[in-house]
Design a protein around this motif. Structure first.
Motif, PDB file in Angstrom:
ATOM      1  N   PRO A 109      79.048 -20.735  92.276  1.00 27.88           N
ATOM      2  CA  PRO A 109      79.962 -19.780  93.246  1.00 27.88           C
ATOM      3  C   PRO A 109      80.745 -18.525  92.694  1.00 27.88           C
ATOM      4  O   PRO A 109      80.797 -18.387  91.515  1.00 27.88           O
ATOM      5  CB  PRO A 109      80.855 -20.784  94.093  1.00 27.88           C
TER       6      PRO A 109
ATOM      7  N   SER B 128      74.493 -20.707  95.054  1.00 24.88           N
ATOM      8  CA  SER B 128      75.833 -21.269  94.514  1.00 24.88           C
ATOM      9  C   SER B 128      76.178 -22.800  94.919  1.00 24.88           C
ATOM     10  O   SER B 128      76.742 -23.336  94.327  1.00 24.88           O
ATOM     11  CB  SER B 128      76.941 -20.438  95.021  1.00 24.88           C
TER      12      SER B 128
ATOM     13  N   SER C 270      84.849 -22.995  93.709  1.00 29.34           N
ATOM     14  CA  SER C 270      84.325 -21.919  93.399  1.00 29.34           C
ATOM     15  C   SER C 270      83.858 -21.561  92.239  1.00 29.34           C
ATOM     16  O   SER C 270      83.175 -20.684  92.017  1.00 29.34           O
ATOM     17  CB  SER C 270      85.133 -20.901  94.264  1.00 29.34           C
TER      18      SER C 270
ATOM     19  N   LEU D 293      86.612 -15.392  98.419  1.00 34.75           N
ATOM     20  CA  LEU D 293      85.857 -15.100  97.037  1.00 34.75           C
ATOM     21  C   LEU D 293      84.266 -15.025  97.087  1.00 34.75           C
ATOM     22  O   LEU D 293      83.791 -14.189  96.272  1.00 34.75           O
ATOM     23  CB  LEU D 293      85.936 -16.271  96.115  1.00 34.75           C
ATOM     24  N   GLY D 294      83.569 -15.304  98.012  1.00 33.71           N
ATOM     25  CA  GLY D 294      82.337 -15.014  98.158  1.00 33.71           C
ATOM     26  C   GLY D 294      82.050 -13.884  99.041  1.00 33.71           C
ATOM     27  O   GLY D 294      80.846 -13.648  99.032  1.00 33.71           O
TER      28      GLY D 294
ATOM     29  N   GLN E 208      86.840 -20.039 100.034  1.00 32.75           N
ATOM     30  CA  GLN E 208      85.552 -19.705  99.808  1.00 32.75           C
ATOM     31  C   GLN E 208      84.866 -18.590 100.375  1.00 32.75           C
ATOM     32  O   GLN E 208      84.210 -17.870  99.612  1.00 32.75           O
ATOM     33  CB  GLN E 208      84.805 -21.010 100.395  1.00 32.75           C
TER      34      GLN E 208
ATOM     35  N   MET F  20      80.975 -26.309  91.658  1.00 29.93           N
ATOM     36  CA  MET F  20      80.799 -27.229  92.897  1.00 29.93           C
ATOM     37  C   MET F  20      80.975 -28.618  92.787  1.00 29.93           C
ATOM     38  O   MET F  20      81.163 -29.566  93.595  1.00 29.93           O
ATOM     39  CB  MET F  20      79.718 -27.021  93.682  1.00 29.93           C
TER      40      MET F  20
ATOM     41  N   GLY G 132      83.709 -17.737  92.525  1.00 26.64           N
ATOM     42  CA  GLY G 132      84.823 -17.869  91.691  1.00 26.64           C
ATOM     43  C   GLY G 132      84.543 -17.687  90.395  1.00 26.64           C
ATOM     44  O   GLY G 132      85.235 -17.323  89.547  1.00 26.64           O
TER      45      GLY G 132
ATOM     46  N   SER H 128      90.366 -25.419  96.002  1.00 33.55           N
ATOM     47  CA  SER H 128      89.136 -24.804  96.507  1.00 33.55           C
ATOM     48  C   SER H 128      88.611 -23.814  95.385  1.00 33.55           C
ATOM     49  O   SER H 128      87.596 -23.476  95.437  1.00 33.55           O
ATOM     50  CB  SER H 128      89.577 -23.685  97.608  1.00 33.55           C
ATOM     51  N   ILE H 129      89.810 -22.781  94.639  1.00 25.68           N
ATOM     52  CA  ILE H 129      89.353 -21.992  93.651  1.00 25.68           C
ATOM     53  C   ILE H 129      88.491 -22.576  92.615  1.00 25.68           C
ATOM     54  O   ILE H 129      87.416 -22.216  91.928  1.00 25.68           O
ATOM     55  CB  ILE H 129      90.553 -21.205  93.033  1.00 25.68           C
TER      56      ILE H 129
END
Length: 432
Positions: free
Chosen positions: A101, A261, A206, A245-246, A242, A209, A103, A202-203
């Motif tokens: 992802p 990701s 990211s 960052l995405g 999410q 997973m 991050g 959550s970071i």
């Protein structure tokens, strides 16, 4: 006047006797033994271990050859973004397309610039040594709060794992960053910083997973500590991070980003598996085998779920009591014992992650860091004797250090995982 001199004389004598008493206490075999077996003494042991790890990591970096595996590929993937490519379908490195992802790109993008576009390997190694030391502090804080595991178990774990040091300072995998962040998040949750913990968690997701393996137990923790409304807020925080960052990649090609990701159907190479070497490759890559493992994963979670509810509900209750009585105890200068509530939170969380690891479609060597630092806690939560706990921990370490993996090492790893899971069920959950 004579009375004052006599009083001073007695005062000096008393001070000397108290000093001598402390010397006798701290330099005795009884105290030395307590440092090894008494979880309440762990803070002292942790400090010594931390200093030792600074030396060990420095020596490893200086005297053990760096092995290139994924670092160049990471830098190539980051370089694509630096050059203006945000379409995930076009981001790739020597090892294949980008499968992490957003991050991940921010973290390794920073490392890309700090290390001169990834060319300064030695600097990158020292940065990862710093990551490892921060991770250790986070783990040690958890062990010190829970006061569950005797210090000698953590000493053995830290001093015998060549593989973990290698994953950090000789390979520099992104798994290291993800796991570091999740331990920071667990500490924040223990201190009731739920929103900040959700951001850090959550970071971590990211970056890689696999951190989602904690999600079922974390969802239960949200519900019992924060209620329905609070749970929704935390899920929104996690989701917002999410998306944030995405965002550049979602705008460029949302389907490619989500598929690339968070691809749950990705096929792993049989040659790198640590846990399924005893299976023929035809079964290993079979879609039916993957679905069976997913079903097994969900069934085991359901078996443990009722106990997690009990634990995390009790955790929420105790935390509220601690919050209510803390001001009064502070006035009286009394200590608040948090070990009970911390244990009620940590065990469901790391058990949930462990179940995911045990049911994984494939474990590669760097994945050992996903659960290595929780193994002593898991083992000391089983009813086995200390001898058997150490044997299981040793067998797992041996399996992860067998390269390439063999039929025997992968089978032994599964047997060890099953033994831990059965022990957790027998000692804690069957009684519920």
């Amino acid at each position: 006047m004579a009375s004052n001199k006599k009083h001073k004389s007695w005062s000096v004598t008393d001070s000397f006797l108290r000093f001598k008493s402390k010397i006798n206490r701290y330099f005795s075999w009884k105290y030395a033994w307590s440092l090894l077996v008494d979880p309440r003494q762990f803070s002292i042991v942790a400090f010594v271990l931390f200093l030792a790890e600074i030396i060990v990591n420095t020596l490893v970096i200086k005297h053990v050859n760096y092995t290139e595996i994924d670092w160049i590929a990471y830098m190539q993937e980051v370089e694509g973004v630096v050059n203006g490519t945000f379409d995930y379908s076009k981001l790739k490195g020597d090892t294949g397309p980008l499968v992490y992802p957003g991050g991940f790109l921010y973290v390794f993008g920073a490392l890309y610039f700090i290390t001169g576009h990834g060319s300064n390997i030695r600097l990158a190694q020292y940065i990862f040594a710093g990551f490892y030391l921060i991770l250790l502090v986070s783990v040690f804080v958890i062990y010190n709060k829970t006061k569950k595991v005797p210090p000698y178990a953590i000493i053995i774990a830290c001093c015998t794992s060549y593989r973990i040091h290698s994953i950090f300072v000789l390979r520099m995998f992104n798994d290291c960053v993800a796991v570091l962040l999740v331990y920071l998040a667990l500490n924040l949750f223990l201190e009731n910083y739920w929103s900040l913990g959700s951001i850090v968690y959550s970071i971590a997701v990211s970056v890689k997973m696999n951190i989602l393996l904690y999600a079922p137990a974390l969802l239960v923790a949200y519900y019992y500590s924060l209620g329905v409304k609070g749970t929704i807020i935390q899920l929104l925080i996690c989701g917002f991070i999410q998306i944030l960052l995405g965002l550049p990649f979602l705008i460029a090609n949302p389907i490619a980003y989500i598929k690339g990701s968070f691809d749950l159907g990705r096929i792993f190479l049989h040659q790198w598996t640590v846990n399924w070497r005893f299976l023929p490759e035809s079964i290993f890559v079979s879609r039916y085998f993957h679905i069976s493992l997913l079903v097994l994963h969900l069934l085991i979670i359901l078996i443990f779920l009722s106990s997690w509810k009990t634990y995390l509900k009790s955790f929420a209750t105790l935390k509220q009591i601690e919050k209510d009585v803390r001001p009064q105890l502070k006035k009286k200068k009394e200590h608040v014992n948090m070990s009970s509530s911390s244990q009620l939170f940590i065990l469901p969380m790391i058990t949930c992650n462990f179940i995911g690891v045990a049911c994984s479609r494939s474990l590669h060597y760097q994945f050992y860091v996903w659960y290595f630092h929780t193994l002593p806690y898991l083992l000391w939560s089983t009813p086995y004797s200390d001898t058997w706990r150490l044997i299981i921990m040793g067998v797992i370490e041996l399996c992860w250090n067998t390269y390439p993996s063999s039929v025997l090492s992968s089978a032994a790893l599964h047997i060890s995982h099953i033994a831990i899971m059965y022990g957790l069920y027998k000692s804690k959950y069957k009684k519920q």
